[in-house]
Scaffold this motif. Structure first.
Motif, PDB file in Angstrom:
ATOM      1  N   GLN A  18      -4.408  20.826   6.876  1.00 40.48           N
ATOM      2  CA  GLN A  18      -4.876  19.917   7.911  1.00 40.48           C
ATOM      3  C   GLN A  18      -6.013  19.034   7.398  1.00 40.48           C
ATOM      4  OE1 GLN A  18      -3.348  19.356  10.662  1.00 40.48           O
ATOM      5  NE2 GLN A  18      -1.934  21.092  10.595  1.00 40.48           N
ATOM      6  N   SER A  19      -6.862  19.605   6.561  1.00 41.83           N
ATOM      7  CA  SER A  19      -7.962  18.844   5.973  1.00 41.83           C
ATOM      8  C   SER A  19      -7.439  17.742   5.059  1.00 41.83           C
ATOM      9  CB  SER A  19      -8.886  19.788   5.197  1.00 41.83           C
ATOM     10  OG  SER A  19      -9.933  19.076   4.594  1.00 41.83           O
ATOM     11  N   GLN A  20      -6.396  18.053   4.281  1.00 39.12           N
ATOM     12  CA  GLN A  20      -5.793  17.042   3.410  1.00 39.12           C
ATOM     13  C   GLN A  20      -5.176  15.915   4.218  1.00 39.12           C
ATOM     14  OE1 GLN A  20      -3.093  19.280   0.942  1.00 39.12           O
ATOM     15  NE2 GLN A  20      -4.738  20.157  -0.298  1.00 39.12           N
ATOM     16  N   GLU A  70       0.840  -1.202   0.000  1.00 36.22           N
ATOM     17  CA  GLU A  70       0.000   0.000   0.000  1.00 36.22           C
ATOM     18  C   GLU A  70       0.877   1.255   0.000  1.00 36.22           C
ATOM     19  OE1 GLU A  70      -3.085  -0.386  -0.405  1.00 36.22           O
ATOM     20  OE2 GLU A  70      -3.460  -2.444   0.240  1.00 36.22           O
ATOM     21  N   GLN A  71       1.938   1.224  -0.771  1.00 39.68           N
ATOM     22  CA  GLN A  71       2.931   2.287  -0.745  1.00 39.68           C
ATOM     23  C   GLN A  71       2.350   3.649  -1.128  1.00 39.68           C
ATOM     24  OE1 GLN A  71       6.064   1.694   0.465  1.00 39.68           O
ATOM     25  NE2 GLN A  71       6.144   3.928   0.503  1.00 39.68           N
ATOM     26  N   ASP A  72       1.426   3.678  -2.081  1.00 38.04           N
ATOM     27  CA  ASP A  72       0.850   4.957  -2.509  1.00 38.04           C
ATOM     28  C   ASP A  72       0.121   5.641  -1.355  1.00 38.04           C
ATOM     29  OD1 ASP A  72       1.853   4.565  -5.014  1.00 38.04           O
ATOM     30  OD2 ASP A  72      -0.056   3.961  -5.924  1.00 38.04           O
ATOM     31  N   THR A  73      -0.647   4.853  -0.609  1.00 32.52           N
ATOM     32  CA  THR A  73      -1.390   5.413   0.518  1.00 32.52           C
ATOM     33  C   THR A  73      -0.443   5.887   1.613  1.00 32.52           C
ATOM     34  OG1 THR A  73      -3.234   3.930   0.061  1.00 32.52           O
ATOM     35  CG2 THR A  73      -3.182   4.943   2.237  1.00 32.52           C
ATOM     36  N   LEU A  74       0.580   5.087   1.903  1.00 35.95           N
ATOM     37  CA  LEU A  74       1.552   5.461   2.929  1.00 35.95           C
ATOM     38  C   LEU A  74       2.300   6.737   2.538  1.00 35.95           C
ATOM     39  CD1 LEU A  74       2.937   1.879   3.621  1.00 35.95           C
ATOM     40  CD2 LEU A  74       1.506   3.234   5.162  1.00 35.95           C
ATOM     41  N   THR A  75       2.656   6.830   1.272  1.00 38.39           N
ATOM     42  CA  THR A  75       3.350   8.021   0.782  1.00 38.39           C
ATOM     43  C   THR A  75       2.452   9.250   0.873  1.00 38.39           C
ATOM     44  OG1 THR A  75       4.695   6.696  -0.728  1.00 38.39           O
ATOM     45  CG2 THR A  75       4.515   9.057  -1.207  1.00 38.39           C
ATOM     46  N   ALA A  76       1.179   9.075   0.546  1.00 40.12           N
ATOM     47  CA  ALA A  76       0.230  10.197   0.602  1.00 40.12           C
ATOM     48  C   ALA A  76       0.106  10.737   2.022  1.00 40.12           C
ATOM     49  CB  ALA A  76      -1.136   9.760   0.079  1.00 40.12           C
ATOM     50  N   ALA A  89      -6.093  11.934   4.091  1.00 40.96           N
ATOM     51  CA  ALA A  89      -5.081  10.895   3.878  1.00 40.96           C
ATOM     52  C   ALA A  89      -5.121   9.859   5.004  1.00 40.96           C
ATOM     53  CB  ALA A  89      -3.696  11.529   3.785  1.00 40.96           C
ATOM     54  N   LEU A  90      -5.326  10.316   6.221  1.00 38.06           N
ATOM     55  CA  LEU A  90      -5.438   9.379   7.352  1.00 38.06           C
ATOM     56  C   LEU A  90      -6.669   8.493   7.209  1.00 38.06           C
ATOM     57  CD1 LEU A  90      -4.413  11.545  10.445  1.00 38.06           C
ATOM     58  CD2 LEU A  90      -3.313   9.438   9.656  1.00 38.06           C
ATOM     59  N   SER A  91      -7.755   9.075   6.748  1.00 48.63           N
ATOM     60  CA  SER A  91      -8.977   8.287   6.547  1.00 48.63           C
ATOM     61  C   SER A  91      -8.749   7.176   5.522  1.00 48.63           C
ATOM     62  CB  SER A  91     -10.128   9.185   6.096  1.00 48.63           C
ATOM     63  OG  SER A  91     -10.454  10.116   7.097  1.00 48.63           O
ATOM     64  N   ARG A  92      -8.032   7.490   4.446  1.00 45.73           N
ATOM     65  CA  ARG A  92      -7.730   6.473   3.434  1.00 45.73           C
ATOM     66  C   ARG A  92      -6.815   5.384   4.004  1.00 45.73           C
ATOM     67  NH1 ARG A  92      -7.737  11.187   0.516  1.00 45.73           N
ATOM     68  NH2 ARG A  92      -5.461  11.428   0.519  1.00 45.73           N
ATOM     69  N   GLU A 101       3.392  12.604   2.917  1.00 39.10           N
ATOM     70  CA  GLU A 101       3.482  13.897   2.229  1.00 39.10           C
ATOM     71  C   GLU A 101       2.484  14.909   2.814  1.00 39.10           C
ATOM     72  OE1 GLU A 101       2.961  12.954  -1.882  1.00 39.10           O
ATOM     73  OE2 GLU A 101       5.055  12.308  -2.150  1.00 39.10           O
ATOM     74  N   ALA A 102       1.282  14.437   3.133  1.00 44.32           N
ATOM     75  CA  ALA A 102       0.272  15.330   3.721  1.00 44.32           C
ATOM     76  C   ALA A 102       0.729  15.817   5.099  1.00 44.32           C
ATOM     77  CB  ALA A 102      -1.070  14.611   3.835  1.00 44.32           C
ATOM     78  N   ARG A 103       1.365  14.932   5.859  1.00 47.08           N
ATOM     79  CA  ARG A 103       1.899  15.333   7.166  1.00 47.08           C
ATOM     80  C   ARG A 103       2.985  16.385   7.007  1.00 47.08           C
ATOM     81  NH1 ARG A 103       6.316  14.617  10.284  1.00 47.08           N
ATOM     82  NH2 ARG A 103       5.999  14.571  12.549  1.00 47.08           N
ATOM     83  N   ALA A 104       3.888  16.172   6.052  1.00 47.47           N
ATOM     84  CA  ALA A 104       4.981  17.129   5.824  1.00 47.47           C
ATOM     85  C   ALA A 104       4.435  18.507   5.453  1.00 47.47           C
ATOM     86  CB  ALA A 104       5.907  16.611   4.729  1.00 47.47           C
ATOM     87  N   LYS A 105       3.409  18.523   4.608  1.00 48.87           N
ATOM     88  CA  LYS A 105       2.824  19.802   4.198  1.00 48.87           C
ATOM     89  C   LYS A 105       2.125  20.483   5.367  1.00 48.87           C
ATOM     90  CE  LYS A 105      -0.249  21.960   0.836  1.00 48.87           C
ATOM     91  NZ  LYS A 105      -1.149  21.771  -0.320  1.00 48.87           N
TER      92      LYS A 105
END
Length: 202
Positions: A106-108, A69-75, A112-115, A78-82
């Motif tokens: 924060q919404s993004q 599930e690398q795409d989800t983990l990366t998302a 991402a966490l929900s996914r 990246e969302a955390r970094a932003k």
């Protein structure tokens, strides 16, 4: 000499009485409410940071069971970094554009966490992992704290804005605190954003 002492005592009495009278009229309300807004915002940031601090451990735990599930983990990463790269100081509370950028980031991250949570449903071993369960509990608690902190910030902003728009606060604002503007509230950028997200690990 006696007359000077009497005059000084009288002047001191008048000054003390006027100070008491002005304090009773709400002259100090505006700076007090402004400080409450800043304090409430600090709590909002504190709770978002608490969430951000949980994410690396969460990602590592999920990765151990769901490397594909690398795409989800990366998302999520990246969302955390932003989200953590956008900082709002007390001076930025009057900048609608910065506030909106912060809220959107924060919404993004919430999305991402929900996914990521949805992905976890496909891995029974992950869902029963003790570390994952502990992170679940901490994340759910943090989301609730975020909702409470945001509610308190909105209430503090409302109190402050009402004070400088109504009598007698409007007079004191005009005479003494004209450089203190109307504050921006924390507006929901996603549907039902005023509520804590339902993070389910079942």
């Amino acid at each position: 000499m006696q007359m000077q002492r009497y005059r000084f005592t009288w002047q001191l009495t008048v000054v003390l009485f006027m100070s008491w009278l002005l304090a009773g009229c709400g002259i100090n309300n505006i700076p007090q409410y402004d400080e409450q807004v800043k304090s409430a915002w600090a709590q909002v940031e504190n709770q978002y940071q608490r969430r951000a601090d949980l994410i690396p451990n969460l990602v590592e735990t999920v990765k151990g069971y769901a490397r594909q599930e690398q795409d989800t983990l990366t998302a999520v990463t990246e969302a955390r970094a932003k989200a953590t790269s956008i900082q709002i100081s007390a001076d930025d509370l009057d900048d609608p554009q910065k506030m909106q950028q912060f809220q959107q980031a924060q919404s993004q991250l919430t999305g991402a966490l929900s996914r990521l949570m949805a992905v976890s449903e496909r891995y029974p071993d992950l869902k029963s992992n003790q570390n994952f369960l502990a992170l679940q509990s901490q994340l759910e608690g943090t989301e609730n704290r975020i909702a409470v902190a945001r509610r308190d910030f909105i209430a503090a902003v409302q109190r402050y804005n009402t004070e400088i728009r109504t009598f007698p606060g409007r007079i004191w604002h005009t005479l003494m605190y004209g450089d203190m503007p109307i504050r921006e509230s924390f507006e929901a950028t996603t549907e039902n954003a005023e509520q804590a997200p339902q993070v389910q690990f079942q």
